[in-house]
Design a protein around this motif. Sequence first.
Motif, short mmCIF file in Angstrom:
data_model
loop_
_atom_site.label_atom_id
_atom_site.label_comp_id
_atom_site.label_asym_id
_atom_site.label_seq_id
_atom_site.Cartn_x
_atom_site.Cartn_y
_atom_site.Cartn_z
N SER A 98 -18.21 80.43 75.41
CA SER A 98 -16.74 80.04 75.46
C SER A 98 -16.66 81.08 76.56
N ALA A 99 -15.64 80.71 77.57
CA ALA A 99 -15.46 80.61 79.06
C ALA A 99 -15.43 81.99 78.61
N PHE A 100 -14.89 83.38 78.32
CA PHE A 100 -14.48 84.17 78.09
C PHE A 100 -16.42 85.23 78.13
N GLY A 101 -16.95 84.62 77.31
CA GLY A 101 -18.48 84.93 76.78
C GLY A 101 -19.89 84.50 77.93
N VAL A 116 -22.64 89.93 67.27
CA VAL A 116 -21.80 90.33 68.06
C VAL A 116 -21.33 89.37 69.09
N ALA A 117 -21.77 88.07 70.01
CA ALA A 117 -20.95 88.12 70.69
C ALA A 117 -20.49 86.67 69.71
N VAL A 118 -20.24 86.06 69.38
CA VAL A 118 -19.91 84.90 68.81
C VAL A 118 -18.61 84.98 67.88
N PRO A 119 -18.64 86.43 67.29
CA PRO A 119 -17.57 87.18 66.58
C PRO A 119 -16.26 87.52 67.50
N THR A 120 -16.62 88.15 68.97
CA THR A 120 -15.74 88.45 70.14
C THR A 120 -15.27 87.63 70.57
N MET A 121 -15.74 86.18 71.19
CA MET A 121 -15.62 85.13 71.62
C MET A 121 -14.69 84.30 70.66
N LEU A 122 -14.51 84.26 69.45
CA LEU A 122 -13.73 83.92 68.31
C LEU A 122 -12.04 84.37 68.92
#
Length: 200
Positions: free
Chosen positions: A142-145, A104-110
């Motif tokens: 990422s900075a977002f996540g 969930v997190a990796v695609p969202t951060m991308l």
Amino acid sequence: MTITVVRPQQPSPALATEDRPTTQLRKRDRYIDSLRALALIRIMTYHVFGWAWLPILFPSIGIMFALAGSLIAGSLDRSPGNPWRVLKKRCIRLLPPVWLLGMVAVPTMLVAGWTYSQTAGVPLDWKTLLFWILPISDPPGSAFGTDWVLPLWYIRCYLWFLLLSPATLWLFRHWPKRMIALPVTVVLLSALGLLPLDGR
């Protein structure tokens, strides 16, 4: 005429051997469960309110690691000569939630745009992406996540303690005083700046 009543023999409790670990169910330890619940409540309270005195009053992270170590040692004792069974069972409990979070997190951060700086986030490449599969180091974020990825340091530490537990338990049983002195020595050397522990 006499009637003989033959009572079936009660099966004796199975003893653990190298080839056949015991299958007896153990009762849950209410003391350990209560201590773990208090530690989790303390962690959540600290992160919500940020009270600096809470870790001093109740060091929940240390308690969580101590409980985990005690439970792993008990599991290893009940499965003598077969630590892989214990490690496999614990990893099956530990890793799937990390994989689900990564999916969930990796695609969202991308999608949000993978940005990073010196203060937040890390670069993403195929090597660091592998840490989402086997978190022997901190998985990239990422900075977002950052808020999603930062707490995974606990999983990384737990996994290392888990993988090293058969060897460290053996060492502790043979040299208990030296093994107790080892982490204290490392902390002192690190605090004095003689042993840098920065980076992955």
